[in-house]
Design an enzyme around this catalytic site. Structure first.
Site, PDB file in Angstrom:
ATOM      1  CG  HIS A  53     -17.832  25.896  -8.612  1.00  0.00           C
ATOM      2  ND1 HIS A  53     -17.278  25.685  -9.860  1.00  0.00           N
ATOM      3  CD2 HIS A  53     -16.795  26.010  -7.743  1.00  0.00           C
ATOM      4  CE1 HIS A  53     -15.958  25.712  -9.743  1.00  0.00           C
ATOM      5  NE2 HIS A  53     -15.639  25.904  -8.473  1.00  0.00           N
ATOM      6  CG  ASP A  59     -14.585  15.169 -23.226  1.00  0.00           C
ATOM      7  OD1 ASP A  59     -14.297  15.170 -22.011  1.00  0.00           O
ATOM      8  OD2 ASP A  59     -13.897  15.773 -24.090  1.00  0.00           O
ATOM      9  CG  HIS A  73     -13.395  12.101 -17.801  1.00  0.00           C
ATOM     10  ND1 HIS A  73     -13.144  12.752 -18.986  1.00  0.00           N
ATOM     11  CD2 HIS A  73     -12.772  12.829 -16.835  1.00  0.00           C
ATOM     12  CE1 HIS A  73     -12.403  13.825 -18.759  1.00  0.00           C
ATOM     13  NE2 HIS A  73     -12.155  13.895 -17.461  1.00  0.00           N
ATOM     14  N   GLY A 121      -3.895  15.476 -14.415  1.00  0.00           N
ATOM     15  CA  GLY A 121      -4.272  16.204 -15.630  1.00  0.00           C
ATOM     16  C   GLY A 121      -5.618  16.887 -15.561  1.00  0.00           C
ATOM     17  CG  HIS A 166     -14.939  17.009 -15.068  1.00  0.00           C
ATOM     18  ND1 HIS A 166     -14.286  18.067 -14.478  1.00  0.00           N
ATOM     19  CD2 HIS A 166     -14.019  16.363 -15.817  1.00  0.00           C
ATOM     20  CE1 HIS A 166     -13.016  18.072 -14.865  1.00  0.00           C
ATOM     21  NE2 HIS A 166     -12.826  17.031 -15.674  1.00  0.00           N
TER      22      HIS A 166
HETATM   23  P1  AMP Z   1     -10.104  16.933 -17.131  1.00  0.00           P
HETATM   24  O1  AMP Z   1      -8.837  16.972 -17.953  1.00  0.00           O
HETATM   25  O2  AMP Z   1     -10.275  15.673 -16.343  1.00  0.00           O
HETATM   26  O3  AMP Z   1     -10.269  18.176 -16.300  1.00  0.00           O
HETATM   27  O4  AMP Z   1     -11.292  16.878 -18.182  1.00  0.00           O
HETATM   28  C1  AMP Z   1     -11.859  18.006 -18.767  1.00  0.00           C
HETATM   29  C2  AMP Z   1     -12.613  17.509 -19.965  1.00  0.00           C
HETATM   30  O5  AMP Z   1     -13.543  18.484 -20.356  1.00  0.00           O
HETATM   31  C3  AMP Z   1     -11.721  17.201 -21.194  1.00  0.00           C
HETATM   32  O6  AMP Z   1     -11.891  15.830 -21.582  1.00  0.00           O
HETATM   33  C4  AMP Z   1     -12.247  18.175 -22.250  1.00  0.00           C
HETATM   34  O7  AMP Z   1     -12.224  17.613 -23.550  1.00  0.00           O
HETATM   35  C5  AMP Z   1     -13.654  18.449 -21.764  1.00  0.00           C
HETATM   36  N1  AMP Z   1     -14.214  19.722 -22.163  1.00  0.00           N
HETATM   37  C6  AMP Z   1     -13.659  20.953 -22.047  1.00  0.00           C
HETATM   38  N2  AMP Z   1     -14.501  21.898 -22.488  1.00  0.00           N
HETATM   39  C7  AMP Z   1     -15.626  21.266 -22.890  1.00  0.00           C
HETATM   40  C8  AMP Z   1     -16.870  21.699 -23.448  1.00  0.00           C
HETATM   41  N3  AMP Z   1     -17.125  22.990 -23.685  1.00  0.00           N
HETATM   42  N4  AMP Z   1     -17.801  20.770 -23.743  1.00  0.00           N
HETATM   43  C9  AMP Z   1     -17.548  19.462 -23.512  1.00  0.00           C
HETATM   44  N5  AMP Z   1     -16.409  18.995 -22.971  1.00  0.00           N
HETATM   45  C10 AMP Z   1     -15.453  19.881 -22.673  1.00  0.00           C
HETATM   46 ZN    ZN Z   2     -18.106  25.610 -11.716  1.00  0.00          ZN
END
Ligand code: AMP
Ligand code: ZN
Length: 114
Positions: free
Chosen positions: A46, A30, A102, A93, A100
């Protein structure tokens, strides 16, 4: 249709700190870590959110959890533990509209989350 951020990342069109990838999934760090270890696992296809998953995604989900567990061990999170989080929608959020998972660890995580 324009590709979303994580579709572009999955395709290698934008850079990522990749931990693992194959034809179906990608695991990468992340960009804004919330714990000493914080990586994401995404399907390459997707899927907008967890609510778009269906019975026919069972194999893919099994594979995703296999990758999560393998990478968590590799990152040193076994046996201390780790948290797997999927945010869906505004209240949780979710900021990227591509499914994805986490994976967070490397410190004691509080509960309940904020
Ligand atoms: P969410 O808020 O659950 O949608 O999580 C999205 C996550 O993607 C956040 O923790 C961001 O820090 C992470 N994120 C966004 N853009 C990137 C990127 N280019 N590379 C890695 N992580 C990313
Ligand atoms: Zn996508």
């Amino acid at each position: 249709m324009e590709k979303c951020l994580f579709c572009r990342l999955a395709a290698g069109e934008i850079p990522s700190d990749t931990l693992f990838e194959d034809d179906r999934v990608k695991a990468f760090k992340d960009i804004n870590p919330g714990a000493p270890v914080h990586f994401l696992v995404i399907p390459k296809e997707h899927i907008a959110s967890v609510r778009d998953l269906a019975e026919h995604d069972a194999d893919l989900l099994g594979h995703i959890f296999d990758v999560i567990n393998t990478q968590a061990k590799r990152a040193g999170l076994v046996p201390n533990g780790y948290r797997i989080v999927v945010n869906h929608g505004a209240d949780a959020g979710q900021s990227v509209q591509h499914l994805h998972f986490h994976v967070l660890g490397g410190r004691k995580l509080s509960w309940p989350p904020g």
